[in-house]
Design an enzyme around this catalytic site. Structure first.
Site, mmCIF file in Angstrom:
data_model
loop_
_atom_site.group_PDB
_atom_site.id
_atom_site.type_symbol
_atom_site.label_atom_id
_atom_site.label_comp_id
_atom_site.label_asym_id
_atom_site.label_seq_id
_atom_site.Cartn_x
_atom_site.Cartn_y
_atom_site.Cartn_z
ATOM 1 N N GLU A 207 0.818 -1.211 0.000
ATOM 2 C CA GLU A 207 0.000 0.000 0.000
ATOM 3 C C GLU A 207 0.852 1.262 0.000
ATOM 4 O OE1 GLU A 207 -2.930 -0.320 -0.761
ATOM 5 O OE2 GLU A 207 -3.278 -2.416 -0.263
ATOM 6 N N TYR B 188 -3.838 4.253 -13.613
ATOM 7 C CA TYR B 188 -4.364 3.066 -12.941
ATOM 8 C C TYR B 188 -5.420 2.350 -13.777
ATOM 9 C CZ TYR B 188 -5.201 0.066 -8.921
ATOM 10 O OH TYR B 188 -5.282 -1.022 -8.079
#
Length: 512
Positions: free
Chosen positions: A356, A370
């Site tokens: 993360e 993304y």
């Protein structure tokens, strides 16, 4: 004094989560090519480098449009130049080219959108910035007044006119990020002439300092646990780094908000069950921060020493039950508790926390788009650095599960968790499913990373991967671009033999 609000978190908005959703690819134009031998002695020489590219690259004919937007010199003495095309005073939205020179100024690598044609502006600007912002919020059924951030920062992170390089139209590129009434990070493009929404995507990201300890999800003592003593309480706030590390606990829902506070205890040993998730989050975040600092001289995820805040015990926003996921929101870390029958808290695995935080590293360096292959690379680099932090095995998230030999992904054997490990098995998902399969197709670059590490070892590989991510990759890099960037990084650092090993690692997964 530490109380903060946290929005109810919508899982669909958390694009950088560790898990894919349970439910046509178009390759980017990015390529690389070495130009004719050329030395850059001044910034003005950069356009000449582009003019000297081979004839089959469109950038050659439009080199004068490119302007230098970033210049960075690294520890090897290499200089990395980022250039973007500009037309009628506006830069292209995503197209960019990078030129890399060694310490003598010799060009060693050129990559990016080398097939980008001439940038033009074919529309007029008829709406102002405030109107564009209003239309953007309307498109997500919100108003600017009803959304807010815990820090008080304006939800409008950025609002500027750029040129959509695919249509050659001027658009407002808007970056909207907020935590209330629910966490979201929207990238929205509004046509500057007619106000049409061109694209929208939710890309979800003093007291005294003392040390203590705590018991994590595995029942083991985590020490040292860096904390702050404040008025007789020990608070999970670490101020020993340039960027502070704070660990928050969920308290309750209040309307559309979640109330949370920095986790605290009356003693410096956090030994109760209710603290396990927070102990893991706090301890492992410090570990990952220290990894990037010690191994790559990077201060926090953005290299600027920004704070890292983690929220634990976050429930499923739809059901109120336990949430089996973790995510980077674009600014903070959030973790569910898992089902507690087969799963531990999602803070229990240091490779998940590394995964993360690495999303934050990526967003502040290569900023890989993304979706599709760039998004799969985004996920893969997070997995790979998860391995670099936790190199005892090749699996991701194995410590999340109470059942032995269970994990989320496996770099050595992606197929074990239904991921492809070769381009012949690439999954052509639509953008509506997992942003084009970013959590699925990441198995291919993950396998290439496994091949690389087994050939060159962890120490060389982690330097190669970090250099490629932070120096060479561009926003729209695909798998082939990543291969070339990693090959060049290996050559920069260790020479042609190791570069050939990286090339072989990618050839083995069908990426040329």
């Amino acid at each position: 004094m530490f109380k903060r609000n946290l929005a109810i978190l919508t899982i669909a908005g958390l694009s950088c989560g560790i898990l894919a959703p349970t439910a046509s690819y178009a390759d980017s134009q990015t390529k690389e090519e070495l130009p004719q031998a050329y030395n850059v002695k001044a910034d003005q020489d950069l356009n000449e480098v582009l003019k000297n590219m081979p004839d089959d690259y469109k950038v050659k004919d439009n080199a004068d449009q490119y302007q230098l937007v970033k210049k960075e010199k690294d520890d090897l003495g290499f200089t990395h130049y980022t250039l973007k095309p500009k037309a009628e005073g506006y830069f292209a939205e995503a197209a960019e080219v990078k030129i890399h020179t060694d310490k003598t100024g010799k060009v060693v690598f050129v990559n990016g959108d080398l097939d980008q044609g001439k940038l033009e502006v074919k529309n007029e600007t008829k709406i102002n910035q405030n109107k564009a912002i209003e239309l953007a919020f309307k498109s997500i059924e919100k108003s600017r007044d009803e959304v807010k951030n815990l820090s008080g920062k304006d939800a409008v992170q950025d609002a500027k006119i750029v040129v959509d390089e695919k249509t050659n139209r001027a658009v407002y590129a808007l970056d909207l990020a907020y935590t209330l009434p629910e966490a979201a990070h929207w990238i929205i493009k509004v046509d500057a002439e007619n106000g049409n929404i061109i694209e929208k995507q939710n890309v979800l990201e003093e007291a005294s300092q003392v040390t203590g300890s705590g018991i994590g999800s595995d029942g083991q003592v985590k020490s040292p646990l860096k904390m702050t003593e404040d008025n007789g309480k020990y608070v999970l706030l670490d101020t020993t780094h340039k960027g502070k590390i704070g660990t928050m606990g969920f308290e309750s829902f209040q309307g559309d908000s979640i109330i949370g506070t920095l986790v605290s205890n009356i003693k410096s040993f956090f030994d109760q069950d209710k603290f396990k998730a927070a102990v893991d989050a706090h301890y492992f975040t410090d570990q990952v921060y220290q990894y990037y600092k010690d191994v790559h001289n990077r201060e926090s995820y953005d290299g600027q020493g920004s704070d890292i805040n983690s929220y634990v015990n976050v429930p499923d926003p739809d059901t109120g039950g336990n949430w089996s996921n973790a995510a980077w929101t674009g600014a903070e870390m959030i973790y569910g508790d898992g089902d507690q029958v087969t799963e531990n808290s999602f803070t229990a695995a240091n490779d998940v926390i590394a995964h993360e935080i690495t999303h934050g590293v990526t967003s502040s360096s290569a900023d890989l788009v993304y979706k599709y292959q760039p998004g799969a690379l985004n996920e893969s680099f997070s997995d790979v650095f998860g391995y670099f932090v936790d190199s005892d095995d090749w699996t991701m998230g194995e410590d999340l599960y109470k059942t032995p030999n269970t994990a989320i992904r496996d770099l050595k054997d992606p197929k074990k968790y239904d991921q492809p490990d070769n381009m012949k098995d690439y999954k052509n998902y639509s953008i509506k499913y997992d942003n084009g399969g970013v959590h699925i197709n990441s198995g291919i670059p993950n396998k290439a990373a496994y091949n690389t590490i087994t050939k060159l070892g962890k120490e060389k590989s982690e330097q190669i991967y970090y250099r490629a991510l932070t120096k060479y990759l561009t926003r729209q890099s695909n798998f082939s671009d990543a291969s070339r960037a990693l090959i060049q990084s290996a050559k920069d650092l260790y020479g042609q033999k190791d570069a050939d090993a990286v090339k072989a690692a990618w050839n083995e997964v069908g990426v040329k």
